[in-house]
Enzyme design. Structure first.
Site, PDB file in Angstrom:
ATOM      1  N   LYS A 186       0.748  -1.183   0.034  1.00  0.00           N
ATOM      2  CA  LYS A 186       0.026   0.284  -0.088  1.00  0.00           C
ATOM      3  C   LYS A 186       0.874   1.275   0.048  1.00  0.00           C
ATOM      4  O   LYS A 186       1.378   1.571   1.154  1.00  0.00           O
ATOM      5  CB  LYS A 186      -1.007   0.094   1.335  1.00  0.00           C
ATOM      6  CG  LYS A 186      -2.140   0.954   0.883  1.00  0.00           C
ATOM      7  CD  LYS A 186      -2.421   1.839   2.281  1.00  0.00           C
ATOM      8  CE  LYS A 186      -1.697   2.908   2.585  1.00  0.00           C
ATOM      9  NZ  LYS A 186      -1.181   4.072   1.697  1.00  0.00           N
ATOM     10  N   GLU A 262       9.528   1.307  10.895  1.00  0.00           N
ATOM     11  CA  GLU A 262      10.532   2.236  10.466  1.00  0.00           C
ATOM     12  C   GLU A 262       9.916   3.656  10.619  1.00  0.00           C
ATOM     13  O   GLU A 262       9.256   4.070   9.577  1.00  0.00           O
ATOM     14  CB  GLU A 262      11.328   2.180   9.046  1.00  0.00           C
ATOM     15  CG  GLU A 262      11.649   0.939   8.869  1.00  0.00           C
ATOM     16  CD  GLU A 262      12.965   0.704   9.621  1.00  0.00           C
ATOM     17  OE1 GLU A 262      13.558   1.745  10.019  1.00  0.00           O
ATOM     18  OE2 GLU A 262      13.665  -0.217   9.542  1.00  0.00           O
ATOM     19  N   CYS A 296      13.626  10.609   6.954  1.00  0.00           N
ATOM     20  CA  CYS A 296      13.581  10.247   8.202  1.00  0.00           C
ATOM     21  C   CYS A 296      15.021  10.542   9.019  1.00  0.00           C
ATOM     22  O   CYS A 296      15.121  10.677  10.422  1.00  0.00           O
ATOM     23  CB  CYS A 296      13.236   8.939   8.732  1.00  0.00           C
ATOM     24  SG  CYS A 296      14.073   7.841   7.495  1.00  0.00           S
ATOM     25  N   GLU A 393      10.081  16.692  14.179  1.00  0.00           N
ATOM     26  CA  GLU A 393      10.825  16.476  12.636  1.00  0.00           C
ATOM     27  C   GLU A 393      10.514  17.514  11.854  1.00  0.00           C
ATOM     28  O   GLU A 393       9.500  17.630  11.452  1.00  0.00           O
ATOM     29  CB  GLU A 393      10.173  14.960  12.268  1.00  0.00           C
ATOM     30  CG  GLU A 393      11.386  14.078  11.502  1.00  0.00           C
ATOM     31  CD  GLU A 393      10.760  12.845  11.078  1.00  0.00           C
ATOM     32  OE1 GLU A 393       9.393  12.644  11.426  1.00  0.00           O
ATOM     33  OE2 GLU A 393      11.365  12.076  10.422  1.00  0.00           O
TER      34      GLU A 393
HETATM   35  P1  NAD Z   1       2.515   8.845   7.369  1.00  0.00           P
HETATM   36  O1  NAD Z   1       2.842   7.719   8.449  1.00  0.00           O
HETATM   37  O2  NAD Z   1       1.444   9.901   7.281  1.00  0.00           O
HETATM   38  O3  NAD Z   1       2.154   7.875   6.135  1.00  0.00           O
HETATM   39  C1  NAD Z   1       2.861   6.756   5.780  1.00  0.00           C
HETATM   40  C2  NAD Z   1       2.003   5.692   5.320  1.00  0.00           C
HETATM   41  O4  NAD Z   1       0.960   5.537   6.220  1.00  0.00           O
HETATM   42  C3  NAD Z   1       1.395   6.289   3.861  1.00  0.00           C
HETATM   43  O5  NAD Z   1       1.295   5.078   2.990  1.00  0.00           O
HETATM   44  C4  NAD Z   1       0.074   6.518   4.480  1.00  0.00           C
HETATM   45  O6  NAD Z   1      -0.979   6.274   3.338  1.00  0.00           O
HETATM   46  C5  NAD Z   1      -0.377   5.537   5.605  1.00  0.00           C
HETATM   47  N1  NAD Z   1      -1.308   5.689   6.620  1.00  0.00           N
HETATM   48  C6  NAD Z   1      -1.389   6.752   7.023  1.00  0.00           C
HETATM   49  N2  NAD Z   1      -2.568   6.541   7.803  1.00  0.00           N
HETATM   50  C7  NAD Z   1      -2.917   5.243   7.981  1.00  0.00           C
HETATM   51  C8  NAD Z   1      -3.577   4.436   8.561  1.00  0.00           C
HETATM   52  N3  NAD Z   1      -4.441   5.032   9.590  1.00  0.00           N
HETATM   53  N4  NAD Z   1      -3.742   3.048   8.450  1.00  0.00           N
HETATM   54  C9  NAD Z   1      -2.834   2.532   7.536  1.00  0.00           C
HETATM   55  N5  NAD Z   1      -1.992   3.361   6.818  1.00  0.00           N
HETATM   56  C10 NAD Z   1      -1.996   4.707   6.901  1.00  0.00           C
HETATM   57  O7  NAD Z   1       3.949   9.594   6.829  1.00  0.00           O
HETATM   58  P2  NAD Z   1       4.292  10.204   5.847  1.00  0.00           P
HETATM   59  O8  NAD Z   1       4.171  11.511   6.047  1.00  0.00           O
HETATM   60  O9  NAD Z   1       3.885   9.672   4.628  1.00  0.00           O
HETATM   61  O10 NAD Z   1       5.955  10.105   5.884  1.00  0.00           O
HETATM   62  C11 NAD Z   1       6.945  10.921   6.549  1.00  0.00           C
HETATM   63  C12 NAD Z   1       7.171   9.977   7.913  1.00  0.00           C
HETATM   64  O11 NAD Z   1       7.759   9.036   7.471  1.00  0.00           O
HETATM   65  C13 NAD Z   1       8.285  10.690   8.655  1.00  0.00           C
HETATM   66  O12 NAD Z   1       7.929  10.717   9.909  1.00  0.00           O
HETATM   67  C14 NAD Z   1       9.635  10.135   8.460  1.00  0.00           C
HETATM   68  O13 NAD Z   1      10.564  10.158   9.450  1.00  0.00           O
HETATM   69  C15 NAD Z   1       9.072   8.681   8.143  1.00  0.00           C
HETATM   70  N6  NAD Z   1       9.914   7.777   7.567  1.00  0.00           N
HETATM   71  C16 NAD Z   1      10.507   6.915   8.230  1.00  0.00           C
HETATM   72  C17 NAD Z   1      11.740   6.093   7.586  1.00  0.00           C
HETATM   73  C18 NAD Z   1      12.441   4.886   8.381  1.00  0.00           C
HETATM   74  O14 NAD Z   1      12.891   4.274   7.694  1.00  0.00           O
HETATM   75  N7  NAD Z   1      12.663   5.155   9.517  1.00  0.00           N
HETATM   76  C19 NAD Z   1      11.928   6.200   6.068  1.00  0.00           C
HETATM   77  C20 NAD Z   1      11.064   7.374   5.456  1.00  0.00           C
HETATM   78  C21 NAD Z   1      10.209   8.083   6.128  1.00  0.00           C
END
Ligand code: NAD
Length: 489
Positions: A186, A262, A296, A393
């Site tokens: 997804k 992650e 991240c 962040e």
């Molecule tokens: P997000 O958590 O809003 O979304 C990430 C994913 O989760 C998307 O696919 C989104 O559609 C999905 N999602 C959102 N709500 C959901 C729910 N209720 N149920 C299931 N899926 C859901 O994060 P973002 O804004 O897309 O990404 C940025 C974040 O990701 C930052 O905090 C960043 O640090 C983190 N990140 C971490 C890593 C790592 O490896 N640690 C790598 C890249 C990004």
């Protein structure tokens, strides 16, 4: 469908924007679609099928049906699928980079780098697929034997963020294929196109139908809920915000799902008095500006020793201020737009809060007029530890600088966060490097370098930055269960 001029370019012209359900391309059950925006212009570049819970169950039916047969394939067969997919991604670098830039915004040069990085996970796990091993030992009493085997976990849900649209999916898909797991991916709603292209590449590389589904959706919760309630799903691997990760961990309790998380970071970047300041500035440019700061692992809090802070700040501000800001699809290295208006408003709000708390802006800090979600490279200094920019962040091209006076002070402040993903450390003293690296509460440390990502390394965090590791040998273990058979003699 509204189409921007950029949408007529290369990759998107040939991309099938329907769902991929068990390898079959089809419209969403509801027939609905949602728009994908180019963050450099604010225009909708195309419409993508919008999956719902019914589509998710179809994908799980396909994964569950494929699982046993897929787990029984020869490791060499899985390895060769990965290898062919790696080669295809690399061969199509320019076209895929265009797609990444179109939906995510980073420069073409950075997107090309992401193709190489993302493809490398498929190559690494092509090599790991044939090395999954067990153990044979004599039991303690000597009257039996223990055979330990590693088996695929089973159908997995892979949820990925928008900031790295190719490599976040391949970092999960690579080890899942190598281990013999069926998958439902997804992707983030902002960047579904690259994920759909990955499905095409893998299908062309010979991935059997049923093993991978890709479900773009504008409403992720119902899709993940229906899957995570179903006992046929055996694992969720999530990359994204700590907030959503926490929610998914709660939901995982229902069916006791295996989880890999992650999550977000708040990386300290520590520059010691004995550091090579030019090397620290060069490292800072990578750790801060890679991916427009939307990473991240982006350096979030620069902690600089009082003896070198002025030199470091002056040099960093000069380098940051010289960067060219604009549409990533143009030629040349550039700082592209942030992903959307909310992201840009958040970054602007953090800078405003820092300056209201007494910080000084050395460069940047003004939102430009015009279309797209651009924010200029910005350096703020004398930032108090309590300012929001040091606690949240940033996820944008802003460096926040503060001074420290001794090692204990640096460590206390570096560790003063619920996050524990990565820290950067610049020092020429080997003993200090070892002492500080050991005392940092993070899963990764960049020592005298601003770039740590590597398909062979166990990427991941401690504390609220996550659970589990991606990449390297640790990455495939996330997709394997351990079982033993005790033999009587
Ligand atoms: P997000 O958590 O809003 O979304 C990430 C994913 O989760 C998307 O696919 C989104 O559609 C999905 N999602 C959102 N709500 C959901 C729910 N209720 N149920 C299931 N899926 C859901 O994060 P973002 O804004 O897309 O990404 C940025 C974040 O990701 C930052 O905090 C960043 O640090 C983190 N990140 C971490 C890593 C790592 O490896 N640690 C790598 C890249 C990004």
């Amino acid at each position: 469908m509204t189409t921007s001029p950029a949408a007529t370019r290369g990759a998107i012209d040939h991309l099938d924007t329907r769902l991929s359900v068990g390898g079959v391309r089809r419209d969403a059950a509801t027939g609905r679609t949602f728009g994908v925006e180019n963050p450099a212009t604010g225009e909708i570049v195309c419409e993508v099928a919008d999956a719902n819970a019914a589509d998710a169950l179809d994908a799980l039916d396909a994964a569950a049906a494929a699982q046993d047969g897929w787990a029984a394939t020869a490791p060499r067969e899985r390895s060769e699928i990965l290898r062919r997919a790696h080669d295809a991604l690399v061969a199509r670098t320019d076209e895929i980079a265009e797609l990444i830039t179109l939906e995510m915004g980073k420069s073409l040069a950075e997107s090309r780098g992401e193709v190489a990085y993302g493809a490398d996970f498929l190559r690494w796990y092509a090599e790991e697929a044939v090395r999954i091993a067990g153990e044979w030992r004599v039991n303690g009493a000597g009257d039996g034997r223990i055979l330990t085997m590693r088996q695929p976990v089973g159908p997995c849900l892979l949820i990925t963020p928008w900031n790295v649209p190719l490599a976040m999916p391949t970092r999960k898909i690579g080890p899942a294929i190598a281990a013999g797991c069926a998958m439902i991916l997804k992707p983030a709603e902002q960047t579904p196109l690259t994920a759909l292209l990955v499905a095409d590449v893998l299908a062309e590389a010979g991935l059997p139908d049923g093993v991978l589904s890709v479900l773009p959706t504008s409403d992720p919760a119902p899709v993940s809920d229906v899957l995570m309630r179903d006992p046929r799903l055996r694992k969720v691997s999530f990359t994204g915000s700590t907030e959503v990760g926490r929610l998914l961990l709660e939901k995982s309790a229902g069916t006791v799902l295996r989880t890999s998380m992650e999550l977000g970071g708040n990386a300290p970047f520590v520059v010691c008095a004995d550091a090579d300041v030019d090397a620290a500035v060069a490292g800072a440019m990578i750790a801060k500006m890679r991916n427009i700061g939307e990473a991240c692992i982006a350096a979030n809090r620069f902690l600089v020793h009082a003896d070198v802070v002025e030199e470091f700040a002056t040099k960093l501000a000069a380098r940051m201020g010289s960067l060219d800001v604009g549409d990533g699809n143009a030629d040349g290295p550039r700082v592209g737009p942030l992903i959307d208006a909310a992201a840009r408003d958040k970054v602007a709000g953090l800078v405003a809060d820092a300056t209201a708390s007494g910080a000084r802006t050395l460069v940047g800090g003004t939102v430009p007029d015009g279309a797209g979600y651009f924010y200029p490279p910005t350096v703020v200094t004398d930032v108090p530890p309590s300012a929001r920019i040091n606690r949240e962040e940033i996820f944008g091209p802003v460096a926040s600088l503060s001074v420290f006076h001794d090692e204990d002070d640096a460590i206390r402040r570096a560790n003063d966060t619920p996050a524990g993903l990565i820290a950067y450390l610049f020092t020429r003293d080997v003993g200090r490097a070892v002492r500080l690296a050991e005392r940092l509460h993070t899963g990764m440390v960049g020592l005298n370098r601003g770039y740590v990502s590597d398909a062979s390394a166990p990427f991941g965090g401690v504390k609220q930055s996550g659970l589990g590791r991606e990449g390297g040998s640790a990455g495939i273990a996330e997709y394997l269960e351990t079982k033993y058979v005790a033999f009587g003699l």
